[in-house]
Design a protein around this motif. Sequence first.
Motif, PDB file in Angstrom:
ATOM      1  N   VAL A  76       1.059  -0.944   0.206  1.00 29.84           N
ATOM      2  CA  VAL A  76       0.329   0.041   0.188  1.00 29.84           C
ATOM      3  C   VAL A  76       0.687   1.291   0.331  1.00 29.84           C
ATOM      4  O   VAL A  76       1.377   1.125   1.042  1.00 29.84           O
ATOM      5  CB  VAL A  76      -0.974   0.431   1.247  1.00 29.84           C
ATOM      6  N   PRO A  77       0.879   2.029  -0.646  1.00 30.19           N
ATOM      7  CA  PRO A  77       1.950   3.198  -1.117  1.00 30.19           C
ATOM      8  C   PRO A  77       1.229   4.426   0.012  1.00 30.19           C
ATOM      9  O   PRO A  77       0.460   4.223   0.241  1.00 30.19           O
ATOM     10  CB  PRO A  77       1.250   4.008  -1.950  1.00 30.19           C
ATOM     11  N   HIS A  78       2.177   4.570   0.113  1.00 29.28           N
ATOM     12  CA  HIS A  78       1.965   5.742   0.834  1.00 29.28           C
ATOM     13  C   HIS A  78       2.636   7.460  -0.040  1.00 29.28           C
ATOM     14  O   HIS A  78       2.791   7.210  -0.956  1.00 29.28           O
ATOM     15  CB  HIS A  78       3.698   6.811   1.378  1.00 29.28           C
ATOM     16  N   VAL A  79       1.049   8.035   0.301  1.00 29.28           N
ATOM     17  CA  VAL A  79       0.610   9.359  -0.787  1.00 29.28           C
ATOM     18  C   VAL A  79       0.909  10.744   0.043  1.00 29.28           C
ATOM     19  O   VAL A  79       0.974  10.846   1.045  1.00 29.28           O
ATOM     20  CB  VAL A  79      -0.700   9.378  -0.629  1.00 29.28           C
ATOM     21  N   ILE A  80       1.652  11.601  -0.454  1.00 28.71           N
ATOM     22  CA  ILE A  80       1.847  12.594  -0.076  1.00 28.71           C
ATOM     23  C   ILE A  80       0.971  13.691  -0.022  1.00 28.71           C
ATOM     24  O   ILE A  80       0.596  13.479  -1.257  1.00 28.71           O
ATOM     25  CB  ILE A  80       3.966  13.192  -0.578  1.00 28.71           C
ATOM     26  N   HIS A  81       1.607  14.998   0.171  1.00 31.43           N
ATOM     27  CA  HIS A  81       0.453  16.347   0.090  1.00 31.43           C
ATOM     28  C   HIS A  81       0.837  16.960   0.296  1.00 31.43           C
ATOM     29  O   HIS A  81       1.657  17.702   1.117  1.00 31.43           O
ATOM     30  CB  HIS A  81      -1.005  16.138   0.653  1.00 31.43           C
ATOM     31  N   ARG A  82       1.517  18.428  -1.325  1.00 23.97           N
ATOM     32  CA  ARG A  82       2.160  19.111  -1.010  1.00 23.97           C
ATOM     33  C   ARG A  82       1.038  19.936  -2.096  1.00 23.97           C
ATOM     34  O   ARG A  82       0.427  19.808  -2.561  1.00 23.97           O
ATOM     35  CB  ARG A  82       3.777  19.024  -1.623  1.00 23.97           C
ATOM     36  N   PHE A  83       1.978  21.523  -2.199  1.00 26.98           N
ATOM     37  CA  PHE A  83       1.690  22.501  -2.555  1.00 26.98           C
ATOM     38  C   PHE A  83       2.994  23.233  -4.021  1.00 26.98           C
ATOM     39  O   PHE A  83       4.097  23.116  -2.962  1.00 26.98           O
ATOM     40  CB  PHE A  83       1.611  23.747  -1.508  1.00 26.98           C
ATOM     41  N   GLY A 134       2.559  32.261  -9.109  1.00 29.58           N
ATOM     42  CA  GLY A 134       2.195  33.055  -7.819  1.00 29.58           C
ATOM     43  C   GLY A 134       0.355  31.698  -7.898  1.00 29.58           C
ATOM     44  O   GLY A 134      -0.355  32.552  -6.389  1.00 29.58           O
ATOM     45  N   VAL A 135       0.471  30.468  -7.983  1.00 30.75           N
ATOM     46  CA  VAL A 135      -0.754  30.073  -7.846  1.00 30.75           C
ATOM     47  C   VAL A 135      -0.100  29.129  -6.981  1.00 30.75           C
ATOM     48  O   VAL A 135       0.971  27.904  -7.367  1.00 30.75           O
ATOM     49  CB  VAL A 135      -1.304  29.174  -9.254  1.00 30.75           C
ATOM     50  N   ARG A 136      -0.657  29.018  -5.998  1.00 28.26           N
ATOM     51  CA  ARG A 136       0.221  27.506  -4.672  1.00 28.26           C
ATOM     52  C   ARG A 136      -0.988  26.516  -5.260  1.00 28.26           C
ATOM     53  O   ARG A 136      -2.398  26.328  -5.122  1.00 28.26           O
ATOM     54  CB  ARG A 136      -0.770  28.061  -3.481  1.00 28.26           C
ATOM     55  N   VAL A 137      -0.747  25.550  -6.785  1.00 30.73           N
ATOM     56  CA  VAL A 137      -1.176  24.617  -6.815  1.00 30.73           C
ATOM     57  C   VAL A 137      -0.712  23.276  -5.946  1.00 30.73           C
ATOM     58  O   VAL A 137       0.247  22.911  -5.270  1.00 30.73           O
ATOM     59  CB  VAL A 137      -0.889  24.169  -7.955  1.00 30.73           C
ATOM     60  N   PHE A 138      -1.628  22.844  -4.664  1.00 29.31           N
ATOM     61  CA  PHE A 138      -1.925  21.753  -4.187  1.00 29.31           C
ATOM     62  C   PHE A 138      -1.965  20.086  -4.849  1.00 29.31           C
ATOM     63  O   PHE A 138      -2.712  19.887  -6.090  1.00 29.31           O
ATOM     64  CB  PHE A 138      -3.124  21.976  -3.371  1.00 29.31           C
ATOM     65  N   TYR A 139      -0.922  19.524  -4.838  1.00 29.93           N
ATOM     66  CA  TYR A 139      -1.085  18.044  -5.424  1.00 29.93           C
ATOM     67  C   TYR A 139      -0.821  16.300  -4.044  1.00 29.93           C
ATOM     68  O   TYR A 139      -0.132  16.500  -3.883  1.00 29.93           O
ATOM     69  CB  TYR A 139       0.020  18.317  -6.623  1.00 29.93           C
ATOM     70  N   ARG A 140      -1.033  15.816  -4.779  1.00 29.36           N
ATOM     71  CA  ARG A 140      -1.400  14.669  -3.775  1.00 29.36           C
ATOM     72  C   ARG A 140      -0.133  13.641  -4.832  1.00 29.36           C
ATOM     73  O   ARG A 140       0.291  13.601  -6.312  1.00 29.36           O
ATOM     74  CB  ARG A 140      -2.480  13.985  -4.265  1.00 29.36           C
ATOM     75  N   GLN A 141       0.895  13.166  -4.352  1.00 25.34           N
ATOM     76  CA  GLN A 141       1.973  11.762  -5.220  1.00 25.34           C
ATOM     77  C   GLN A 141       2.112  10.968  -4.388  1.00 25.34           C
ATOM     78  O   GLN A 141       2.411  10.826  -2.894  1.00 25.34           O
ATOM     79  CB  GLN A 141       3.237  12.979  -5.092  1.00 25.34           C
TER      80      GLN A 141
END
Length: 301
Positions: A3-10, A15-22
């Motif tokens: 089961v993978p770990h999922v990280i959450h970052r910006f 100037g756009v603060r993009v949120f993403y999951r990886q």
Amino acid sequence: MAVPHVIHRFLDVGGVRVFYRQAGPAGTPDAPVLLLLHGFPSGSHQFRRLMDALGDRYVMIAPDLPGFGHTEVPEGFTYSFDRLADVLEGFVSALGLDRFVMYTFDFGGPAGFRLATRNPGRIAGLVVQNANAYEDGLSDVARETIANRPGVPGAEENVRRLFELDVTRDQYEGGTTDVERIAPDGWTLDQHFLDLPGRKDAQAGLALDYHSNVALYPEWQRWLREHRPPALVVWGTRDPFFTEAGARAYLRDLPDARLHLFETGHFALEENLPEIAPLIADFVDDLYGTTHAATVRTATT
């Protein structure tokens, strides 16, 4: 069971603060990369189960586009599909994603196809899930919605009706064969984000700009014909907006594409992830190994 770990970052993109999951397999730096592009009115959270299913095999990156999810935009940001593509292009460049398989769904289609035509060398393959690129695939409901554009009397009032809870819920449950498979979390979370300050203004801007996507269909089709990216097309045939004909139309320009049809609605992953995830895995594995000819299959639940 892995089961993978999922990280959450910006990530700041102009100037756009993009949120993403990886997610991604540990110790495998050369694993295939999948860029997951969500639709309306959702966000990267729609891919949580898919990332759990396949994130131990592939690097999977799912951003929230501007106007969705946790992504934050500066004051005065103009909401159009061109601007979504601008931010997406900057996001991909900032992460150093030189080549990847692109998963397009709904609004992720117009943003992704713009990215593909600007940077064709980056696209190793396509997974298309109810992401329309042909007029064949526009239902009467879709055509009526797309007819709303700036300058049309009552257009903004018409599109704002799409942002209410009953419509959000119906996008998930409508067309499904077993509504008990549809977790309420998706449409509940989507409505939470829609109800945030300024979000309905953002979505109105995008809805009124949707006609710009239809105008680009010939350009996207030409890119498909000329570049022939390997493609997997999975489609919920009971989608009230994008019809089965839109799925089959891809075979005109990509005759070697794999096409799989499911008796479900717009958010096909919600009901049919157990069937779709293995198809994606087989496609990506074959893409980085051997290739297969076109397959058309109708799957029922």
